[in-house]
Every structure is written in C-alpha cells, then in structure tokens.
Motif scaffolding. Structure first.
Motif, PDB file in Angstrom:
ATOM      1  N   VAL A   1      63.402  23.286  27.841  1.00  0.00           N
ATOM      2  CA  VAL A   1      63.283  24.073  29.273  1.00  0.00           C
ATOM      3  C   VAL A   1      63.024  22.873  30.321  1.00  0.00           C
ATOM      4  CG1 VAL A   1      61.579  25.548  30.215  1.00  0.00           C
ATOM      5  CG2 VAL A   1      61.928  25.923  27.711  1.00  0.00           C
ATOM      6  N   ALA A   2      63.712  23.369  31.453  1.00  0.00           N
ATOM      7  CA  ALA A   2      63.485  22.503  32.598  1.00  0.00           C
ATOM      8  C   ALA A   2      63.553  23.395  33.921  1.00  0.00           C
ATOM      9  CB  ALA A   2      64.896  21.746  32.672  1.00  0.00           C
ATOM     10  N   GLY A   3      63.133  22.828  35.070  1.00  0.00           N
ATOM     11  CA  GLY A   3      62.933  23.519  36.188  1.00  0.00           C
ATOM     12  C   GLY A   3      62.753  22.459  37.377  1.00  0.00           C
ATOM     13  N   GLN A   4      63.324  23.000  38.579  1.00  0.00           N
ATOM     14  CA  GLN A   4      63.095  22.205  39.783  1.00  0.00           C
ATOM     15  C   GLN A   4      62.193  22.849  40.791  1.00  0.00           C
ATOM     16  OE1 GLN A   4      64.217  23.132  43.025  1.00  0.00           O
ATOM     17  NE2 GLN A   4      64.225  21.177  43.881  1.00  0.00           N
TER      18      GLN A   4
ATOM     19  N   PRO B   1      72.942  23.717  21.160  1.00  0.00           N
ATOM     20  CA  PRO B   1      71.618  23.520  21.816  1.00  0.00           C
ATOM     21  C   PRO B   1      71.410  24.071  23.234  1.00  0.00           C
ATOM     22  CG  PRO B   1      72.708  21.198  21.838  1.00  0.00           C
ATOM     23  CD  PRO B   1      73.776  22.357  21.016  1.00  0.00           C
ATOM     24  N   LEU B   2      70.317  24.353  23.581  1.00  0.00           N
ATOM     25  CA  LEU B   2      69.958  25.139  24.846  1.00  0.00           C
ATOM     26  C   LEU B   2      69.314  24.248  25.751  1.00  0.00           C
ATOM     27  CD1 LEU B   2      70.254  27.879  26.623  1.00  0.00           C
ATOM     28  CD2 LEU B   2      68.063  28.612  25.401  1.00  0.00           C
ATOM     29  N   LEU B   3      69.726  24.285  27.086  1.00  0.00           N
ATOM     30  CA  LEU B   3      68.918  24.106  28.189  1.00  0.00           C
ATOM     31  C   LEU B   3      68.631  25.318  28.947  1.00  0.00           C
ATOM     32  CD1 LEU B   3      67.655  21.925  30.251  1.00  0.00           C
ATOM     33  CD2 LEU B   3      70.017  21.922  31.456  1.00  0.00           C
ATOM     34  N   LEU B   4      67.410  25.675  29.131  1.00  0.00           N
ATOM     35  CA  LEU B   4      66.835  26.776  29.919  1.00  0.00           C
ATOM     36  C   LEU B   4      66.329  26.374  31.010  1.00  0.00           C
ATOM     37  CD1 LEU B   4      66.537  29.881  30.233  1.00  0.00           C
ATOM     38  CD2 LEU B   4      64.202  29.392  28.911  1.00  0.00           C
ATOM     39  N   MET B   5      67.189  26.353  32.369  1.00  0.00           N
ATOM     40  CA  MET B   5      67.057  25.907  33.554  1.00  0.00           C
ATOM     41  C   MET B   5      66.347  26.789  34.616  1.00  0.00           C
ATOM     42  SD  MET B   5      66.817  23.270  35.469  1.00  0.00           S
ATOM     43  CE  MET B   5      66.698  22.980  37.281  1.00  0.00           C
ATOM     44  N   ASN B   6      65.382  26.472  35.423  1.00  0.00           N
ATOM     45  CA  ASN B   6      64.882  27.350  36.257  1.00  0.00           C
ATOM     46  C   ASN B   6      64.876  27.017  37.797  1.00  0.00           C
ATOM     47  OD1 ASN B   6      63.130  29.477  34.466  1.00  0.00           O
ATOM     48  ND2 ASN B   6      62.524  27.226  33.384  1.00  0.00           N
ATOM     49  N   HIS B   7      64.799  27.828  38.491  1.00  0.00           N
ATOM     50  CA  HIS B   7      65.339  27.439  40.080  1.00  0.00           C
ATOM     51  C   HIS B   7      63.878  27.601  40.583  1.00  0.00           C
ATOM     52  CE1 HIS B   7      64.113  31.719  41.150  1.00  0.00           C
ATOM     53  NE2 HIS B   7      64.799  32.129  40.174  1.00  0.00           N
ATOM     54  N   GLY B   8      63.745  27.002  42.045  1.00  0.00           N
ATOM     55  CA  GLY B   8      62.834  27.008  42.869  1.00  0.00           C
ATOM     56  C   GLY B   8      62.793  28.314  43.866  1.00  0.00           C
ATOM     57  N   LYS B   9      61.995  28.158  45.072  1.00  0.00           N
ATOM     58  CA  LYS B   9      61.900  29.099  45.930  1.00  0.00           C
ATOM     59  C   LYS B   9      62.411  28.649  47.232  1.00  0.00           C
ATOM     60  CE  LYS B   9      59.420  33.160  47.793  1.00  0.00           C
ATOM     61  NZ  LYS B   9      60.064  32.912  49.348  1.00  0.00           N
ATOM     62  N   GLN B  10      63.355  29.472  47.906  1.00  0.00           N
ATOM     63  CA  GLN B  10      63.936  29.031  49.337  1.00  0.00           C
ATOM     64  C   GLN B  10      62.844  29.854  50.270  1.00  0.00           C
ATOM     65  OE1 GLN B  10      67.949  29.453  49.971  1.00  0.00           O
ATOM     66  NE2 GLN B  10      68.516  28.241  48.038  1.00  0.00           N
ATOM     67  N   PRO B  11      62.835  29.141  51.509  1.00  0.00           N
ATOM     68  CA  PRO B  11      62.250  30.005  52.424  1.00  0.00           C
ATOM     69  C   PRO B  11      62.672  31.440  52.630  1.00  0.00           C
ATOM     70  CG  PRO B  11      62.631  27.929  53.272  1.00  0.00           C
ATOM     71  CD  PRO B  11      63.538  28.018  52.073  1.00  0.00           C
TER      72      PRO B  11
ATOM     73  N   LEU C   1      56.168  27.880  21.263  1.00  0.00           N
ATOM     74  CA  LEU C   1      57.645  28.183  21.232  1.00  0.00           C
ATOM     75  C   LEU C   1      58.458  27.474  20.394  1.00  0.00           C
ATOM     76  CD1 LEU C   1      57.692  27.614  25.203  1.00  0.00           C
ATOM     77  CD2 LEU C   1      57.727  29.814  23.929  1.00  0.00           C
ATOM     78  N   PRO C   2      58.518  28.089  19.227  1.00  0.00           N
ATOM     79  CA  PRO C   2      59.288  27.342  18.116  1.00  0.00           C
ATOM     80  C   PRO C   2      60.584  26.731  18.672  1.00  0.00           C
ATOM     81  CG  PRO C   2      58.480  29.393  17.399  1.00  0.00           C
ATOM     82  CD  PRO C   2      58.120  29.435  18.604  1.00  0.00           C
ATOM     83  N   GLY C   3      60.885  25.734  18.381  1.00  0.00           N
ATOM     84  CA  GLY C   3      62.202  25.086  18.882  1.00  0.00           C
ATOM     85  C   GLY C   3      62.493  24.596  20.112  1.00  0.00           C
ATOM     86  N   VAL C   4      61.526  24.880  20.903  1.00  0.00           N
ATOM     87  CA  VAL C   4      61.226  24.159  22.347  1.00  0.00           C
ATOM     88  C   VAL C   4      60.925  22.453  22.063  1.00  0.00           C
ATOM     89  CG1 VAL C   4      60.325  23.918  24.658  1.00  0.00           C
ATOM     90  CG2 VAL C   4      61.311  26.306  23.618  1.00  0.00           C
ATOM     91  N   ARG C   5      61.753  21.662  22.337  1.00  0.00           N
ATOM     92  CA  ARG C   5      61.069  20.318  22.009  1.00  0.00           C
ATOM     93  C   ARG C   5      60.677  19.269  23.125  1.00  0.00           C
ATOM     94  NH1 ARG C   5      65.287  17.978  17.539  1.00  0.00           N
ATOM     95  NH2 ARG C   5      65.494  20.010  16.200  1.00  0.00           N
ATOM     96  N   GLY C   6      61.019  19.930  24.507  1.00  0.00           N
ATOM     97  CA  GLY C   6      60.466  19.306  25.529  1.00  0.00           C
ATOM     98  C   GLY C   6      60.941  19.990  27.061  1.00  0.00           C
ATOM     99  N   VAL C   7      60.196  19.503  27.995  1.00  0.00           N
ATOM    100  CA  VAL C   7      60.248  20.196  29.254  1.00  0.00           C
ATOM    101  C   VAL C   7      60.816  19.133  30.314  1.00  0.00           C
ATOM    102  CG1 VAL C   7      58.878  20.964  31.344  1.00  0.00           C
ATOM    103  CG2 VAL C   7      58.565  21.746  29.013  1.00  0.00           C
ATOM    104  N   LEU C   8      61.707  19.182  31.130  1.00  0.00           N
ATOM    105  CA  LEU C   8      62.068  18.421  32.278  1.00  0.00           C
ATOM    106  C   LEU C   8      61.566  19.080  33.524  1.00  0.00           C
ATOM    107  CD1 LEU C   8      65.873  18.029  31.135  1.00  0.00           C
ATOM    108  CD2 LEU C   8      63.793  16.204  31.028  1.00  0.00           C
ATOM    109  N   ASN C   9      60.642  18.412  34.138  1.00  0.00           N
ATOM    110  CA  ASN C   9      60.207  18.796  35.602  1.00  0.00           C
ATOM    111  C   ASN C   9      60.712  18.006  36.513  1.00  0.00           C
ATOM    112  OD1 ASN C   9      58.428  19.284  37.581  1.00  0.00           O
ATOM    113  ND2 ASN C   9      56.751  17.985  36.600  1.00  0.00           N
ATOM    114  N   PHE C  10      61.737  18.470  37.434  1.00  0.00           N
ATOM    115  CA  PHE C  10      62.057  18.110  38.568  1.00  0.00           C
ATOM    116  C   PHE C  10      61.510  18.408  39.838  1.00  0.00           C
ATOM    117  CE2 PHE C  10      65.230  18.422  35.348  1.00  0.00           C
ATOM    118  CZ  PHE C  10      65.937  16.959  35.373  1.00  0.00           C
ATOM    119  N   ALA C  11      60.521  17.509  40.402  1.00  0.00           N
ATOM    120  CA  ALA C  11      59.829  17.653  41.477  1.00  0.00           C
ATOM    121  C   ALA C  11      59.103  18.985  41.502  1.00  0.00           C
ATOM    122  CB  ALA C  11      61.041  17.641  42.875  1.00  0.00           C
ATOM    123  N   GLY C  12      58.332  19.404  40.218  1.00  0.00           N
ATOM    124  CA  GLY C  12      57.758  20.620  40.269  1.00  0.00           C
ATOM    125  C   GLY C  12      56.603  20.988  40.994  1.00  0.00           C
TER     126      GLY C  12
END
Length: 366
Positions: free
Chosen positions: A139-142, A51-61, A157-168
């Motif tokens: 799919v997740a992201g901070q 199974p896959l966690l596709l994680m996404n980063h934020g933006k620094q100054p 998005l076939p197969g994508v079951r949910g999103v984790l939103n960390f302080a988005g």
C-alpha cells in the motif's frame, strides 16, 4: 488544504496507456457499496495473478470533486515493469467518485481514518479479483494519500507486507488549526497501532513538510513502536513534494523503493519490457532559442515563449495559424496538454513547436 500534484487547471482526459493495459473501473465502497470509487487500473501482460500496488492520491486545492483523476503514470510504469498490477482509487467525493469528501478539520487521526476507509474498500475489492496475488500487496500514498496509507496499516491486513509513504501528511491553512501539533499526535497514534513496516520518502525542499517537521513526525511514529525507515533526500527541482509526479523523480525514489521491496519479500527486479513513447523527430527549422523564428505569434505569444524556455522538462510548446499558443511542463503528457491548452483559444489546428529541448516544427504540419 494540502496540495497533491497540480498538473493542469482544466481536467484533460488523457488517452489510456496501452503499454500498461490502463483501464478505469468503478469500485464499490461504503455501507452496502452505495458509493462508487473511480479507480485506475494498470496491469502487466497475461492473466496474473500479479502482486499489487494499491496507490493513494493527495488533495489539490479547491473542491475535491474538481480534482482530476490521478494516474501517477511514472510510478505505475515502474511497478508494471516489475510485474505488479497497480490500482489507484479516487476516494469518496474526488474526481468521478460518488459520495462526499470527509473533512474532520484539525483531527488528523480522524481525517486519516476517514480516507483509509475507502482505501480499505478498494483493497477488499482487489482481493476478490482472480488477477491479484492476495499474498503480495504493498500500500502506498503521496501527501494526504500517504497519511491514509499509514492509517490503513493499523488494521489487520493479510497479505499487505509494507507501506510506501511519499511525503505523507495533511496541512490545514485556515488559521484556526495547529496542524503540525495535530500531526504529531496522529503520527504517534499511528505508530503505536501500526502492523507492517514502512518506507518514508521526503525531500529537503518539500513545500508542505519541512525537514524539522518530518524528523519530528518520524520520531513520534517510531518512538511509539512504528516500524519505519526515513529516506530523506535533497532538494528536488522547485518543490520536492511533487517528486513522485515527475519523470525525473524516478531517479530519486526508485532505488530506495527497490531496496525496501526486497527487504519485505516483494518483487523488485524488472520482468516486463515496456517501450517508451517515441517523441516527435527534431527538425532543423530553427534553433530553440530563436524567439523570432516561432511562426504565427504576436508579441504576447513571443513573450510567453521566452518564459517557456525557462520551464522544466518534460515540456512542450504548441502554436496555431490563428496566433494561439499553449505550453505545459512537468507531470504527465506535456505534449498533449500543450496542444489542448493551445486549442482552447484557437479556431485553427494547433501543432507542436518544441518538445523538451527539440524544435519539432514543421514535422507536425503547418
């Protein structure tokens, strides 16, 4: 713009984590694959499919190109422990990725969609890999990455079951943008078009998104039809916006994340044994609070050590026979970062003096 996880001012290349089979690859993106996304991959033992966690980063100054490659090592370890592969692409214009950073000013929906394009390309690449279970994806992201993840979830998005939103979200402090009102509009639009359930995790003392704004965005999203659960937790250290990048933050986000994973039919129980890196052994050289016992330091260095004693764990302090010193707190690999900081100003080798609460001198050598 919105800060993500400012771990250190100068990008230090950390060694790959062999426990997690860490590697860095370049993933094609954009029309015809003309852009390349610097992507960190973590995998459990074996051939998969995982199974896959596709994680996404934020933006620094500052410029996106100067932002170091993100690893989210504490999160990655917990998902690998549960049998997941983890992919963490740096979007166009960030770190070692090619292409240009896309900025649509105060148009938050356009900002989110622009970032989601790269995430979608990374997802398409993942689907082509034999070691990915394309029927079980989260799919997740901070921070800015959380906004991008919610935007991607408006697509089929076939197969994508949910999103984790960390302080988005995204914050623009140029004085010309009512960014909070713009987020209201964007979150309502995202909720109306969303296709999968999401878990939102925001802390009380988030330095960018205060609880009243978070509740407003949550209402806008769910009132428009979005499926979301808000996990609002208390204050975390100095700034809850950095919870995901903290070793101790795992105790905050892991339990609600496990519950969400079970609810959407994703693995949540540990199945892989991961050894934890052993810290240097403590010695009886001196007590941690004995500032005068720290070798080699002039008064400026001793003043810095006094400041260090009030820093958060994980932390480390390093010294050198040349009189140089360096320290690091929180984030990833503070011992390596402290040594690196010390070595930048030293003509002699640097060695660790304290790790967390333990004096480890002279175990590292003098």
């Amino acid at each position: 713009m919105l800060s993500s996880l400012p771990l250190f001012a100068r990008a230090l290349t950390l060694p790959p984590d062999a426990r997690l089979r860490e590697e860095v690859i370049m993933v094609p993106s954009g029309d015809g694959g003309r852009e390349q996304l610097e992507t960190t991959v973590f995998r459990p033992p074996g051939p998969g499919p995982f199974p896959l966690l596709l994680m996404n980063h934020g933006k620094q100054p500052g410029p996106a190109s100067q932002q170091p490659r993100e690893r989210f090592i504490y999160m990655a370890a917990e998902f690998v422990r549960r049998g997941y592969a983890v992919m963490l692409p740096m979007r166009a214009g960030y770190a070692g990725s090619t292409g240009a950073y896309r900025d649509h000013g105060c148009d938050m929906a356009a900002n989110a969609a622009g970032q989601a394009r790269d995430v979608g390309d990374a997802l398409a690449y993942a689907r082509r890999q034999h070691w990915i279970d394309t029927s079980r994806i989260v799919v997740a992201g901070q921070s800015y990455g959380g906004l991008a993840a919610l935007s991607l979830a408006t697509q089929a998005l076939p197969g994508v079951r949910g999103v984790l939103n960390f302080a988005g979200g995204l914050r623009v402090d140029d004085g010309a943008c009512d960014w909070q009102a713009a987020l209201d509009v964007a979150f309502a639009a995202l909720g109306a078009a969303s296709r999968v359930p999401s878990l939102w995790l925001y802390g009380e003392n988030d330095g960018y998104f205060a609880p009243p704004l978070v509740r407003r965005l949550y209402r806008a999203y769910t009132a428009a039809g979005g499926q979301a659960e808000l996990f609002a937790y208390g204050a975390f250290r100095r700034d809850a916006h950095l919870t995901l990048g903290s070793r101790d933050g795992v105790a905050v986000w892991l339990a609600p994340t496990e519950r969400f994973l079970r609810r959407i039919g994703m693995p949540a129980a540990p199945v892989v044994a991961l050894s934890e890196p052993a810290p240097p052994p403590a010695t009886r050289f001196a007590s941690r609070g004995d500032v005068g016992a720290v070798p080699y330091l002039a008064e400026t260095g001793r003043a810095a050590y006094r400041v260090f004693l009030g820093k958060l764990q994980p932390r480390a302090f390093a010294v050198s026979a040349s009189g140089a010193w360096g320290w690091a707190e929180e984030g990833e690999s503070p011992a390596l970062r402290a040594l690196d900081s010390c070595q930048q100003g030293s003509s002699a080798p640097c060695h660790l003096y304290v790790v967390d609460d333990s004096v480890v001198w002279p175990a590292g050598g003098q």
